[in-house]
Design a protein around this motif. Structure first.
Motif, PDB file in Angstrom:
ATOM      1  N   MET A   1      -4.737  -7.194  51.760  1.00  0.00           N
ATOM      2  CA  MET A   1      -3.753  -7.102  50.677  1.00  0.00           C
ATOM      3  C   MET A   1      -4.192  -6.063  49.662  1.00  0.00           C
ATOM      4  O   MET A   1      -5.372  -5.967  49.324  1.00  0.00           O
ATOM      5  CB  MET A   1      -3.591  -8.466  49.998  1.00  0.00           C
ATOM      6  N   ILE A   2      -3.248  -5.284  49.189  1.00  0.00           N
ATOM      7  CA  ILE A   2      -3.526  -4.303  48.140  1.00  0.00           C
ATOM      8  C   ILE A   2      -2.758  -4.716  46.892  1.00  0.00           C
ATOM      9  O   ILE A   2      -1.526  -4.745  46.890  1.00  0.00           O
ATOM     10  CB  ILE A   2      -3.097  -2.892  48.582  1.00  0.00           C
ATOM     11  N   GLY A   3      -3.483  -5.051  45.837  1.00  0.00           N
ATOM     12  CA  GLY A   3      -2.839  -5.477  44.605  1.00  0.00           C
ATOM     13  C   GLY A   3      -3.022  -4.510  43.459  1.00  0.00           C
ATOM     14  O   GLY A   3      -2.178  -4.432  42.555  1.00  0.00           O
ATOM     15  N   ARG A   4      -4.119  -3.762  43.491  1.00  0.00           N
ATOM     16  CA  ARG A   4      -4.393  -2.827  42.404  1.00  0.00           C
ATOM     17  C   ARG A   4      -5.072  -1.581  42.973  1.00  0.00           C
ATOM     18  O   ARG A   4      -6.036  -1.685  43.729  1.00  0.00           O
ATOM     19  CB  ARG A   4      -5.284  -3.484  41.357  1.00  0.00           C
ATOM     20  N   ILE A   5      -4.560  -0.413  42.590  1.00  0.00           N
ATOM     21  CA  ILE A   5      -5.034   0.864  43.126  1.00  0.00           C
ATOM     22  C   ILE A   5      -5.533   1.753  41.997  1.00  0.00           C
ATOM     23  O   ILE A   5      -4.858   1.919  40.977  1.00  0.00           O
ATOM     24  CB  ILE A   5      -3.899   1.590  43.887  1.00  0.00           C
ATOM     25  N   LEU A   6      -6.703   2.334  42.200  1.00  0.00           N
ATOM     26  CA  LEU A   6      -7.315   3.249  41.248  1.00  0.00           C
ATOM     27  C   LEU A   6      -6.961   4.684  41.648  1.00  0.00           C
ATOM     28  O   LEU A   6      -7.108   5.060  42.812  1.00  0.00           O
ATOM     29  CB  LEU A   6      -8.831   3.053  41.284  1.00  0.00           C
ATOM     30  N   VAL A   7      -6.493   5.492  40.691  1.00  0.00           N
ATOM     31  CA  VAL A   7      -6.055   6.854  40.993  1.00  0.00           C
ATOM     32  C   VAL A   7      -6.806   7.844  40.108  1.00  0.00           C
ATOM     33  O   VAL A   7      -6.736   7.766  38.875  1.00  0.00           O
ATOM     34  CB  VAL A   7      -4.538   7.037  40.761  1.00  0.00           C
ATOM     35  N   ALA A   8      -7.541   8.760  40.732  1.00  0.00           N
ATOM     36  CA  ALA A   8      -8.260   9.795  39.990  1.00  0.00           C
ATOM     37  C   ALA A   8      -7.291  10.899  39.589  1.00  0.00           C
ATOM     38  O   ALA A   8      -6.630  11.492  40.445  1.00  0.00           O
ATOM     39  CB  ALA A   8      -9.394  10.362  40.840  1.00  0.00           C
ATOM     40  N   ALA A 102     -18.482   9.466  38.577  1.00  0.00           N
ATOM     41  CA  ALA A 102     -18.845   8.505  39.620  1.00  0.00           C
ATOM     42  C   ALA A 102     -19.201   7.150  39.018  1.00  0.00           C
ATOM     43  O   ALA A 102     -18.734   6.105  39.487  1.00  0.00           O
ATOM     44  CB  ALA A 102     -20.006   9.041  40.451  1.00  0.00           C
ATOM     45  N   HIS A 103     -20.027   7.155  37.986  1.00  0.00           N
ATOM     46  CA  HIS A 103     -20.449   5.900  37.360  1.00  0.00           C
ATOM     47  C   HIS A 103     -19.248   5.129  36.812  1.00  0.00           C
ATOM     48  O   HIS A 103     -19.129   3.912  36.985  1.00  0.00           O
ATOM     49  CB  HIS A 103     -21.451   6.183  36.243  1.00  0.00           C
ATOM     50  N   TYR A 104     -18.336   5.849  36.174  1.00  0.00           N
ATOM     51  CA  TYR A 104     -17.169   5.202  35.579  1.00  0.00           C
ATOM     52  C   TYR A 104     -16.260   4.608  36.654  1.00  0.00           C
ATOM     53  O   TYR A 104     -15.805   3.461  36.534  1.00  0.00           O
ATOM     54  CB  TYR A 104     -16.407   6.224  34.741  1.00  0.00           C
ATOM     55  N   LEU A 105     -16.005   5.362  37.723  1.00  0.00           N
ATOM     56  CA  LEU A 105     -15.141   4.857  38.791  1.00  0.00           C
ATOM     57  C   LEU A 105     -15.775   3.674  39.515  1.00  0.00           C
ATOM     58  O   LEU A 105     -15.079   2.749  39.935  1.00  0.00           O
ATOM     59  CB  LEU A 105     -14.826   5.964  39.783  1.00  0.00           C
ATOM     60  N   ILE A 106     -17.078   3.703  39.683  1.00  0.00           N
ATOM     61  CA  ILE A 106     -17.767   2.580  40.334  1.00  0.00           C
ATOM     62  C   ILE A 106     -17.561   1.302  39.535  1.00  0.00           C
ATOM     63  O   ILE A 106     -17.296   0.232  40.105  1.00  0.00           O
ATOM     64  CB  ILE A 106     -19.267   2.891  40.504  1.00  0.00           C
ATOM     65  N   GLN A 107     -17.670   1.401  38.200  1.00  0.00           N
ATOM     66  CA  GLN A 107     -17.449   0.217  37.362  1.00  0.00           C
ATOM     67  C   GLN A 107     -16.015  -0.290  37.499  1.00  0.00           C
ATOM     68  O   GLN A 107     -15.778  -1.496  37.630  1.00  0.00           O
ATOM     69  CB  GLN A 107     -17.756   0.559  35.890  1.00  0.00           C
ATOM     70  N   LEU A 108     -15.068   0.618  37.490  1.00  0.00           N
ATOM     71  CA  LEU A 108     -13.658   0.225  37.574  1.00  0.00           C
ATOM     72  C   LEU A 108     -13.295  -0.346  38.944  1.00  0.00           C
ATOM     73  O   LEU A 108     -12.407  -1.190  39.061  1.00  0.00           O
ATOM     74  CB  LEU A 108     -12.763   1.430  37.283  1.00  0.00           C
ATOM     75  N   SER A 109     -13.978   0.118  39.977  1.00  0.00           N
ATOM     76  CA  SER A 109     -13.613  -0.279  41.341  1.00  0.00           C
ATOM     77  C   SER A 109     -13.842  -1.764  41.605  1.00  0.00           C
ATOM     78  O   SER A 109     -13.303  -2.311  42.574  1.00  0.00           O
ATOM     79  CB  SER A 109     -14.410   0.545  42.357  1.00  0.00           C
ATOM     80  N   LEU A 141     -19.614   7.618  45.169  1.00  0.00           N
ATOM     81  CA  LEU A 141     -18.693   6.484  45.153  1.00  0.00           C
ATOM     82  C   LEU A 141     -18.971   5.537  46.309  1.00  0.00           C
ATOM     83  O   LEU A 141     -19.008   4.312  46.132  1.00  0.00           O
ATOM     84  CB  LEU A 141     -17.243   6.981  45.218  1.00  0.00           C
ATOM     85  N   ILE A 142     -19.172   6.103  47.502  1.00  0.00           N
ATOM     86  CA  ILE A 142     -19.465   5.253  48.656  1.00  0.00           C
ATOM     87  C   ILE A 142     -20.824   4.587  48.483  1.00  0.00           C
ATOM     88  O   ILE A 142     -21.002   3.400  48.794  1.00  0.00           O
ATOM     89  CB  ILE A 142     -19.391   6.068  49.958  1.00  0.00           C
ATOM     90  N   THR A 143     -21.800   5.331  47.965  1.00  0.00           N
ATOM     91  CA  THR A 143     -23.112   4.755  47.675  1.00  0.00           C
ATOM     92  C   THR A 143     -22.971   3.571  46.737  1.00  0.00           C
ATOM     93  O   THR A 143     -23.638   2.542  46.885  1.00  0.00           O
ATOM     94  CB  THR A 143     -24.035   5.796  47.018  1.00  0.00           C
ATOM     95  N   GLY A 144     -22.087   3.713  45.760  1.00  0.00           N
ATOM     96  CA  GLY A 144     -21.908   2.669  44.759  1.00  0.00           C
ATOM     97  C   GLY A 144     -21.014   1.535  45.198  1.00  0.00           C
ATOM     98  O   GLY A 144     -20.738   0.614  44.418  1.00  0.00           O
ATOM     99  N   GLY A 145     -20.515   1.585  46.434  1.00  0.00           N
ATOM    100  CA  GLY A 145     -19.728   0.479  46.960  1.00  0.00           C
ATOM    101  C   GLY A 145     -18.234   0.611  46.790  1.00  0.00           C
ATOM    102  O   GLY A 145     -17.499  -0.365  46.994  1.00  0.00           O
ATOM    103  N   VAL A 146     -17.747   1.797  46.408  1.00  0.00           N
ATOM    104  CA  VAL A 146     -16.304   1.993  46.267  1.00  0.00           C
ATOM    105  C   VAL A 146     -15.711   2.225  47.647  1.00  0.00           C
ATOM    106  O   VAL A 146     -15.965   3.251  48.270  1.00  0.00           O
ATOM    107  CB  VAL A 146     -15.996   3.194  45.346  1.00  0.00           C
TER     108      VAL A 146
END
Length: 279
Positions: A1-8, A102-109, A141-146
Motif C-alpha cells: 500500500m502507498i499512502g504517503r509519497i516523498l517528492v524531491a 540526504a540526511h533530511y530526506l532520510i529523516q522524512l522517509s 539514501l539507500i544506505t540510510g534505508g530510504v
C-alpha cells in the motif's frame, strides 16, 4: 500500500517529471504527497577567497546566490502545488535551508512509503557548484534505508512495461518484494530477467520468482540472458521497450559499490529510463 509519497523538488526538467509521476501515483493510490526543497545556505555562501577591500561585493554575491536559489525553489513549489491542486491530490511542502539533502530526506522517509527523485539531477536550483550529486545522493539514501525509490528521467513516461533484473540475492529478492507489495503501477506488463548461463540453477531461480509473482496475482514473462548485467540490462530494456527498470543490489564492494552494487551504479549512471530502486 502507498499512502504517503516523498517528492524531491529541484529546479530542472527532472523535477517536472518527478511531479507528474508523483501526482499520477497519488491519484492511483489515493495517497498524499510531501514536496521537499533542500538548499544549504552555508554552502551557497561559500565563494572562495575574497580579495582585500572586496568584502562588500563578496557579501552581495553571497546574498545573491541565496536569493536566486530561494526564487528557483519558490517557482518549483508553485508548480508542485498547482499540479496537486488541479489533480485533487492532498499535499504539503517542506523547505529546508540548513541540512544536507540526504540526511533530511532520510529523516522524512520514516513516515513515507515511497520517494520520487530525479535520476540525474536533484535539488539543483541553478546556482553553480551547489547542486547535490545525484548518484551520491541515491547512494546515501539507500544506505540510510530510504526505499523504494523511483528515480525518474528528464522526459515524461507512461509505465506500461516494467523490466525486473533478478539475481537471486537477498537484496534483489527484497526489491522484487517491494515492487509487488507497493504495486505502484497496477496492471503493468512485467518481465523478469537474470543474467548468465541458461542452466538449471538460473532456470530454477526464475521459476521461483515467477511463482512468487503469481502468488501476488501477477503473471510475468521470464528469461535467462547470456550476457553481463552491466551490458545486457540496458540493451534488454531498449529491446523490450521497457518504461521502468526494477533493480536492487546484487553484491557489495568498496565505496558506492558497497551499497549500490556495480550493476546498479552502472545503470544509474547510464540509464535514460525510470528506475525502481529497492533493497
Amino acid at each position: 500500500m502507498i499512502g504517503r509519497i516523498l517528492v524531491a523538488l529541484g529546479g530542472t526538467e527532472y523535477t517536472l517529471v518527478a511531479i507528474d509521476t508523483a501526482v499520477a501515483l497519488a491519484k492511483q493510490h489515493n495517497a498524499e504527497l510531501t514536496g521537499v526543497t533542500v538548499m544549504n545556505t552555508e554552502r551557497l555562501r561559500r565563494i572562495g577567497p575574497v580579495p582585500m577591500g572586496a568584502g562588500d561585493i563578496a557579501q552581495q554575491l553571497r546574498d545573491e546566490r541565496v536569493a536566486l536559489s530561494r526564487e528557483a525553489a519558490e517557482l518549483v513549489i508553485s508548480r508542485f502545488q498547482q499540479a496537486c491542486t488541479e489533480a485533487g491530490v492532498k499535499h504539503s511542502v517542506l523547505h529546508e535551508e540548513n541540512d544536507e539533502a540526504a540526511h533530511y530526506l532520510i529523516q522524512l522517509s520514516r513516515y513515507h512509503d515511497l520517494a520520487v527523485i530525479g535520476l540525474k539531477a536533484a535539488f539543483d536550483y541553478g546556482v553553480e557548484g551547489t547542486a547535490s550529486d545525484p548518484v551520491k545522493l541515491l547512494d546515501r539514501l539507500i544506505t540510510g534505508g530510504v526505499r523504494p525509490i523511483i528515480a525518474v528521467p528528464n522526459t515524461p513516461f507512461d509505465a506500461k512495461r516494467a523490466l525486473i533484473a533478478y539475481s537471486g540475492s537477498m537484496e534483489s529478492a527484497r526489491t522484487l518484494r517491494h515492487f509487488l507489495n507497493s504495486d505502484p503501477w497496477p496492471g503493468v506488463e512485467t518481465r523478469i530477467v537474470t543474467f548468465g548461463k541458461d542452466n538449471e540453477e538460473n532456470q530454477a531461480l526464475l521459476s521461483d520468482a515467477v511463482a512468487y509473482c503469481a502468488s501476488h496475482g501477477r503473471t510475468v514473462e521470464a528469461e535467462v540472458i547470456d550476457a553481463s548485467p552491466n551490458k545486457g540490462l540496458l540493451e534488454e530494456a531498449d529491446r523490450w521497450d521497457a518504461d521502468v527498470i526494477v533493480l536492487g543490489n546484487s553484491h557489495k564492494s568498496l565505496l558506492m559499490r558497497r551499497v549500490l552494487g556495480e550493476t546498479v551504479l552502472h545503470i544509474v549512471q547510464n540509464s535514460e529510463k525510470a528506475l525502481f530502486l529497492g533493497q
